[in-house]
Every structure is written in C-alpha cells, then in structure tokens.
Design an enzyme around this catalytic site. Structure first.
Site, short mmCIF file in Angstrom:
data_model
loop_
_atom_site.label_atom_id
_atom_site.label_comp_id
_atom_site.label_asym_id
_atom_site.label_seq_id
_atom_site.Cartn_x
_atom_site.Cartn_y
_atom_site.Cartn_z
N ASP A 26 -11.85 -2.60 14.19
CA ASP A 26 -13.22 -2.06 14.10
C ASP A 26 -13.69 -1.63 15.49
OD1 ASP A 26 -15.69 -1.46 13.03
OD2 ASP A 26 -16.33 -3.53 12.73
N TYR A 84 -10.29 -12.32 10.26
CA TYR A 84 -10.64 -12.93 8.98
C TYR A 84 -9.55 -13.83 8.38
CZ TYR A 84 -15.04 -10.27 8.62
OH TYR A 84 -16.32 -9.77 8.81
N1 AR6 Z 1 -4.71 -0.29 15.06
C1 AR6 Z 1 -4.17 -0.85 13.94
N2 AR6 Z 1 -4.34 -2.14 13.60
C2 AR6 Z 1 -5.07 -2.92 14.45
C3 AR6 Z 1 -5.66 -2.42 15.64
C4 AR6 Z 1 -5.47 -1.04 15.93
N3 AR6 Z 1 -5.99 -0.48 17.00
N4 AR6 Z 1 -6.31 -3.45 16.25
C5 AR6 Z 1 -6.12 -4.55 15.48
N5 AR6 Z 1 -5.36 -4.24 14.41
P1 AR6 Z 1 -9.05 -7.34 12.47
P2 AR6 Z 1 -10.18 -8.40 9.97
C6 AR6 Z 1 -4.89 -5.08 13.30
O1 AR6 Z 1 -9.29 -8.61 13.18
O2 AR6 Z 1 -9.21 -9.52 9.97
C7 AR6 Z 1 -13.97 -7.25 13.34
O3 AR6 Z 1 -14.72 -7.89 14.33
C8 AR6 Z 1 -4.81 -6.57 13.53
O4 AR6 Z 1 -3.59 -6.90 14.21
O5 AR6 Z 1 -9.34 -6.07 13.18
O6 AR6 Z 1 -10.37 -7.62 8.69
C9 AR6 Z 1 -14.83 -6.68 12.23
O7 AR6 Z 1 -16.07 -6.21 12.73
C10 AR6 Z 1 -4.83 -7.09 12.11
O8 AR6 Z 1 -3.52 -7.09 11.56
O9 AR6 Z 1 -9.88 -7.26 11.07
C11 AR6 Z 1 -15.00 -7.87 11.34
O10 AR6 Z 1 -16.04 -8.71 11.78
C12 AR6 Z 1 -5.66 -6.06 11.34
O11 AR6 Z 1 -5.81 -4.95 12.23
C13 AR6 Z 1 -13.68 -8.60 11.45
O12 AR6 Z 1 -13.13 -8.21 12.72
C14 AR6 Z 1 -7.02 -6.57 10.94
O13 AR6 Z 1 -7.54 -7.37 11.99
C15 AR6 Z 1 -12.72 -8.16 10.39
O14 AR6 Z 1 -11.57 -8.96 10.45
#
Ligand code: AR6
Length: 181
Positions: free
Chosen positions: A40, A131
């Site tokens: 995000d 999450y």
């Molecule tokens: N490109 C692709 N995947 C990514 C990237 C990127 N640049 N950066 C991280 N990931 P997360 P959630 C992956 O934590 O668990 C935020 O604060 C990461 O390795 O981004 O759904 C939001 O505002 C992981 O596998 O999202 C919410 O509050 C995946 O993206 C909360 O985090 C999801 O990790 C959402 O948590």
C-alpha cells in the site's frame, strides 16, 4: 511461469508490483483507503498524490472500503491505468471468516476489473504481510478464486499476474498454480 487456462493467461512473477505494465494493479489496502505500509505504501509513494485524492473522494461518498470489498482509482504516475484497492482480512486464527473475506477480495477485484473492461491485472499476495494470513492458504484461495472467475467465461480480463515480493510466496505460488494443470 505462465499458464493458459480457458484462454486466460495466468502468470506468477517475483517483482515489485509498482513496476507492473499491466492495465491495472491491485492494492492490499486498509479500510481507511488513506495508505499505510507494505505494498500500500509502495503504491501510494510511486503513484503520487492523485491516488489518495481519489481515495478521499471515495471515503466521502461511502466512508472507506469494508474488508473483502474493492474500489477503483487512477494509477497516477504508475504505468498501470488503474489501481483497484481491496482490503484483506487480518488473520485471527481463522475464527472470523478470514478465508471467505480473502476470497471476496479476489472476486470483487476481478468483477470491478470486468466492469471497467480491464484486460490485464496484477495481484499482490493480499493479507500475507502485515495482516499475517498464512501464505499457503492465501495462495490456494487466490488461485481458486481466479479459477472460479475464469471458468465463468465472461470476464474482460485476459491476463492475470500474481506478483510475489518474497521468495517464500513465490515458491508457494509456483507450486499452487501447477495444480491448475
Ligand atoms: N510489490 C509487491 N508485493 C509487495 C510489495 C511490492 N512493492 N511490498 C510488499 N509486498 P502487506 P497486508 C508484499 O503487508 O498483509 C498496509 O499497511 C508483501 O511481501 O503489504 O494485506 C495496509 O495499509 C506481502 O506478501 O499487506 C494495511 O494496513 C504482500 O505484499 C496492511 O498493510 C501483502 O503484504 C495490509 O496488510
């Protein structure tokens, strides 16, 4: 790795989703739609202010985005044309319908993509970071949800990418997607 299933290409890649050149990228947002950490934060940083400006308008209209649902905005400075923001569930030992909520993220994102005639879409591994949704279970839900839409056969979406950021998810997705064959 790429598979063709009912004339839809499904790919697993290991990359930063903000670099995607597909029509639409999906954001793993939170209910506020105002940005955060993880993917995000990366999408809002790379896409610039235009994205949050549209998110604020959506908040004014409908008060954020509930878990499992999805909203669409511009992609600002990104190469993609649209960002679909969906809100994954926080993992709570499976006691709060997290699996169904995660499935809804994929289904609602793909339905919204179809409404906007989007042909190609990139998904991050929703909920598997901050999450803490178990990665294997999340991959199985992602792949089976996408499969359900493809089997429905009437979506504009012709290419779906699962964009993995960490090695663990990448290997889990490769394994899971092979089950589609
Ligand atoms: N490109 C692709 N995947 C990514 C990237 C990127 N640049 N950066 C991280 N990931 P997360 P959630 C992956 O934590 O668990 C935020 O604060 C990461 O390795 O981004 O759904 C939001 O505002 C992981 O596998 O999202 C919410 O509050 C995946 O993206 C909360 O985090 C999801 O990790 C959402 O948590």
């Amino acid at each position: 790795m790429e598979f063709e299933f009912n004339s839809v290409y499904i790919e697993v890649v290991k990359d930063d989703i903000t670099k995607s050149k597909l029509d639409c990228i999906v954001n793993a947002a939170n209910t506020s739609l105002l940005g955060g950490g993880g993917v995000d934060g990366a999408i809002h940083r790379a896409g610039g202010k235009e994205i949050v400006t549209e998110c604020i308008k959506i908040r004014e209209r409908q008060g954020g985005c509930p878990v499992g649902e999805a909203v669409i905005t511009t992609a600002g400075k990104l190469d993609a044309k649209f960002v679909i923001h969906t809100v994954g569930p926080v993992w709570n030992n499976g006691l709060r319908n997290e699996e169904e909520k995660l499935k809804n993220c994929y289904l609602n994102s793909l339905n919204l993509a179809n409404q906007y005639h989007i042909a190609s879409i990139a998904f991050p591994n929703i909920s598997t970071g901050i999450y803490k949704f178990p990665k294997k279970k999340a991959a199985e839900i992602a792949v089976s949800s996408v499969r359900e839409i493809i089997e429905g056969n009437n979506s504009s979406v012709r290419r779906i990418q699962f964009v993995c950021f960490d090695d663990e998810n990448y290997h889990i997705y490769l394994k899971t997607i092979k089950g589609l064959d």
